[in-house]
Design a protein around this motif. Structure first.
Motif, PDB file in Angstrom:
ATOM      1  N   TYR A 195     -97.952  39.411  10.288  1.00 32.38           N
ATOM      2  CA  TYR A 195     -99.176  38.962  10.963  1.00 32.38           C
ATOM      3  C   TYR A 195    -100.263  40.038  10.869  1.00 32.38           C
ATOM      4  O   TYR A 195    -101.440  39.732  10.644  1.00 32.38           O
ATOM      5  N   ASP A 240     -90.521  41.717  11.630  1.00 27.64           N
ATOM      6  CA  ASP A 240     -91.110  41.303  10.350  1.00 27.64           C
ATOM      7  C   ASP A 240     -92.312  40.407  10.577  1.00 27.64           C
ATOM      8  O   ASP A 240     -93.352  40.542   9.907  1.00 27.64           O
ATOM      9  N   GLY A 241     -92.163  39.444  11.516  1.00 27.17           N
ATOM     10  CA  GLY A 241     -93.274  38.531  11.797  1.00 27.17           C
ATOM     11  C   GLY A 241     -94.499  39.246  12.311  1.00 27.17           C
ATOM     12  O   GLY A 241     -95.626  38.934  11.912  1.00 27.17           O
ATOM     13  N   ILE A 246     -87.019  35.912   8.625  1.00 26.49           N
ATOM     14  CA  ILE A 246     -88.151  36.712   9.127  1.00 26.49           C
ATOM     15  C   ILE A 246     -87.831  37.096  10.563  1.00 26.49           C
ATOM     16  O   ILE A 246     -87.835  36.239  11.467  1.00 26.49           O
ATOM     17  N   THR A 252     -88.336  39.189  14.262  1.00 25.45           N
ATOM     18  CA  THR A 252     -89.518  39.304  15.132  1.00 25.45           C
ATOM     19  C   THR A 252     -90.420  40.437  14.671  1.00 25.45           C
ATOM     20  O   THR A 252     -91.651  40.295  14.609  1.00 25.45           O
ATOM     21  N   LEU A 296     -96.655  32.529  12.473  1.00 28.06           N
ATOM     22  CA  LEU A 296     -95.931  33.795  12.582  1.00 28.06           C
ATOM     23  C   LEU A 296     -95.857  34.303  14.013  1.00 28.06           C
ATOM     24  O   LEU A 296     -94.986  35.118  14.345  1.00 28.06           O
ATOM     25  N   GLN A 297     -96.746  33.837  14.894  1.00 32.15           N
ATOM     26  CA  GLN A 297     -96.783  34.297  16.275  1.00 32.15           C
ATOM     27  C   GLN A 297     -96.479  33.178  17.278  1.00 32.15           C
ATOM     28  O   GLN A 297     -96.441  33.420  18.488  1.00 32.15           O
ATOM     29  N   LEU A 347     -87.986  31.811  10.726  1.00 35.63           N
ATOM     30  CA  LEU A 347     -88.512  32.499  11.910  1.00 35.63           C
ATOM     31  C   LEU A 347     -87.585  32.417  13.113  1.00 35.63           C
ATOM     32  O   LEU A 347     -87.578  33.338  13.957  1.00 35.63           O
TER      33      LEU A 347
END
Length: 755
Positions: free
Chosen positions: A659, A654-655, A650, A652, A706-707, A740
């Motif tokens: 999100y 994509d994240g 994943i 950045t 995700l963040q 990630l």
């Protein structure tokens, strides 16, 4: 005579205050004199009814001249006030206020003049039968009177006289318009006006005067369009059309819908169109829907062409008439009563009594659709499907209700018939009903498999002593004929119920019907709990020993409702997962096509859930509603979580996009919880989403991951005691960290903490 202003402004130098006061006093005195003369003239004209045309014109001339003098003097005073403001502000202000009061009085006098002019022009137009012009002038007089009433300083007696005059003139024009309406639209009734018998209906006629006939006359009267437009300007068109619509419904449309032998005949004569009835011999007790639709459509087409589809005067611009659609107005007034009449007198009797005839009812549904489309083309109807078409399409429900009523009535008649009318039965007697359908192919195969033995040779397993073929038959005796017919009715009803699957298919396909069926079963089960106890003391002694309680039926009804609703839930779950399958596993979100497909899938899922929430709103009990919607939303979230946690890489970008998609679900997900129609009462249930959606908190933790940074993830894990540990297992968290973050020492240290 030199004007007052000319005399006042004779000096070119500074305006003397004393001289100005004198002039204004004289001007005020003159205004009061003219006011008195005007009031006297109005009183004589509208209260004492004395002729005063010449004096009225003289007064108008004097008022106009005096108004010009005041305007000039007012302008000069304003300039003098600006120049000498520091010297005499107070004095000039008083003088200006006095002039303004005089200006108000003159404006009132001007309004009186306009009122009088409008009334005079109205009288001329009315005498020439120009009803549209007369109505416009009367409306102008109404506006003038309204302005006069807004001035509190005006004489109330004069206002009362003007109001009375306006009311009289309005009633006068309405009387004339009413006479013209009767000439244009005439009714011919039998002496008794009784429409309950056929003879009276045959004597009823509707006469419509044509526009062409009026043009051909030597002294043509007002056109239909001008009469209707005048009614509209006066605010009486709705009342007049409503009265006509009720008579049309009562004396023309309702007899056509209820009497199969009546037909409408359109007779064209040089000056009028006549709608009357003719009767034909028929054996039908109730009319056919398609024939009724054709007859009513014919009548409405004539009415629409001759009365409602006429061009209104294009030179008249008015808010009341700018958007008039006469057919739509009449349709709004009579459609509800007409559709109810068609349902009660026509569609009810067309419902088949046997399931084999249900397919033939499609023709009636089609004719109903064509009838409504024709009315929409004529502007009688607007909007979506009406109650008439909804009733026709809901044939399965109506058929079931009618069948139940017929069976109950037949069973009651049989049970109350004479018991001594008997028939003889023997062991060979059988119920005369059609053969039961053979089992399905799957059942046949299953029977064959069971009967096949593992031995190749044929073994004779028949017992030596066999039972007689009538061992389980009832011995020869006599029973009531009604009981025999009752059992035949039971067999026939069960046979028809088991061979018709349309209703069950609808329950599986339509979520609202599934919810209603669930509620119906629960309602019946609820009353069966106490039904036997309530009537225990009223039943026969043999039934009072506790055996007749109906409690044994409760589990069956509950199971029937639950299974139907669970089947609907499984169907909805399948649709949600199918929509999410087009999200391309939420992978490579940096690709625009992949992100667009995932975003579309999420939107479709949310739309389906919202639509389902509206369908079940105010239908399901609140607790069942919240559990059902919570289960479906949790299924959606669980699928999204599973797809995202399965990703191996994943980025950045994509994240960020994942999100964004999750935040859309997080923001709009609670909106699907709307069990009540009152929007303000649903907030409570929307705040309790975590209670109904088990995967809600894990979904929030996924969004945070995700963040989040490695440090934040470690803090939320908290040695297996934090909120992240409650939502995901250690293996799932490690997999997300690997997806990630890049392989660094910091990532290795963070992974080591996840145990």
């Amino acid at each position: 005579m030199a004007s007052f202003v000319t005399e006042v402004l004779a000096h070119s130098g500074r305006l003397e205050k004393e001289d100005l006061c004198t002039r204004i006093s004289r001007l005020t005195q003159r205004v009061e004199e003219i006011k008195g003369e005007v009031c006297s003239m109005i009183s004589k004209k509208y209260s004492e009814f004395l002729p005063s045309m010449q004096s009225a014109h003289d007064l108008v001339t004097q008022v106009d001249k005096l108004s010009d003098d005041i305007d000039l003097l007012k302008s000069r005073i304003e300039s003098e006030v600006r120049r000498d403001l520091h010297v005499s502000t107070a004095e000039f202000t008083d003088l200006k206020q006095q002039l303004e009061r005089d200006s108000v009085v003159l404006s009132l006098l001007r309004q009186l003049h306009e009122f009088s002019t409008a009334i005079e022009e109205y009288n001329c137009a009315l005498a020439e039968k120009k009803y549209v012009t007369a109505a416009q002038r009367l409306e102008e007089a109404q506006i003038c009177l309204k302005l006069l009433k807004s001035r509190k300083c005006f004489d109330l007696k004069i206002l009362k006289s003007l109001s009375m005059e306006l009311t009289i003139q309005k009633q006068n024009i309405l009387y004339h318009l009413g006479e013209e309406w009767q000439k244009l639209i005439g009714w011919k009734f039998p002496p008794s006006k009784d429409i309950s018998n056929l003879e009276s209906c045959l004597q009823t006629e509707l006469h419509l005067c044509t526009e062409q006939s009026q043009k051909e006359e030597k002294t043509p009267g007002p056109s239909i369009s001008s009469v209707l437009l005048a009614f509209s300007l006066l605010g009486e068109l709705h009342t007049k059309l409503k009265s006509f619509g009720q008579m049309l419904l009562k004396y023309i449309l309702r007899p056509l819908a209820s009497c199969p032998s009546l037909f409408a005949v359109i007779e064209s004569q040089p000056n009028i169109i006549i709608i009357r009835f003719e009767s034909v011999m028929t054996d039908l007790e109730h009319p056919s829907p398609s024939e009724v639709f054709a007859k009513i459509r014919l009548v409405l087409e004539v009415v629409q062409k001759q009365l409602l589809d006429l061009p209104l005067d294009a030179d008249v611009e008015n808010e009341k008439t700018s958007k008039i659609i006469l057919a739509e107005m009449l349709g709004d007034m009579i459609w509800e009563d007409l559709s109810e009449c068609l349902i009660k007198n026509c569609l009810v009797y067309s419902i088949p009594t046997n399931s084999s005839k249900l397919q033939q009812y499609e023709e009636i549904i089609q004719s109903t659709e064509e009838f409504e489309n024709a009315l929409k083309e004529m502007s009688f109807l607007k909007g979506n499907t009406t109650d008439l078409l909804k009733y026709a399409r809901n044939i399965n429900s109506h058929f079931a209700n009618k069948k139940c009523q017929d069976v109950i009535v037949a069973a009651r008649n049989l049970m109350t018939s004479e018991i001594h009318n008997t028939v003889k039965i023997t062991p060979a007697s059988k119920i005369s009903v059609p053969d039961l359908p053979s089992p399905a192919e799957d059942d046949k195969l299953q029977v064959q498999k069971v009967s096949t033995t593992q031995y190749n040779e044929v073994m004779n397993l028949e017992p030596e002593n066999t039972l007689d073929q009538h061992s389980f038959s009832l011995p020869t005796c006599r029973i009531s004929e009604s009981v025999k017919k009752l059992m035949e009715l039971a067999y026939q009803t069960l046979l028809e119920a088991t061979t018709s699957s349309d209703q069950w298919e609808n329950l599986q396909k339509l979520p609202q019907l599934a919810a209603i069926h669930h509620n119906n079963c629960m309602y019946i089960a609820h009353h069966l709990l106490t039904l036997g106890h309530q009537f225990r003391l009223r039943l026969a002694p043999i039934l009072c020993d506790g055996t007749t309680t109906f409690v044994d039926l409760v589990p069956g009804f509950r199971r029937l409702g639950t299974e139907c609703f669970l089947a609907q839930m499984r169907a909805q779950k399948g649709e949600l997962l199918e929509r999410l399958s087009s999200a391309r596993n939420f992978s490579n979100m940096d690709d625009e096509d992949n992100y667009s497909a995932a975003s579309k899938a999420v939107r479709q899922v949310l739309h389906q859930l919202k639509r389902l929430g509206i369908v079940w709103q105010d239908v399901l009990p609140v607790n069942i509603y919240c559990k059902a919607m919570g289960t479906l939303l949790s299924t959606t979230i669980s699928e999204i979580i599973g797809r995202i946690t399965a990703l191996e890489d994943i980025s950045t970008e994509d994240g960020d996009r994942l999100y964004s998609l999750c935040k859309t679900v997080m923001d709009e997900g609670p909106q699907v919880f709307a069990p009540l129609s009152e929007e303000n009462k649903n907030k409570k249930y929307q705040e309790e989403v975590p209670v109904y959606v088990p995967k809600w908190m894990p979904f929030k933790e996924l969004m945070i991951m995700l963040q989040a940074s490695l440090q934040e993830i470690g803090d939320r894990w908290a040695d297996g005691k934090g909120p992240l540990a409650a939502a995901f297992s250690s293996s799932e968290v490690k997999a997300l960290i690997r997806a990630l973050f890049q392989n660094t020492e910091r990532r290795a240290a963070a992974l080591a903490k996840i145990k």
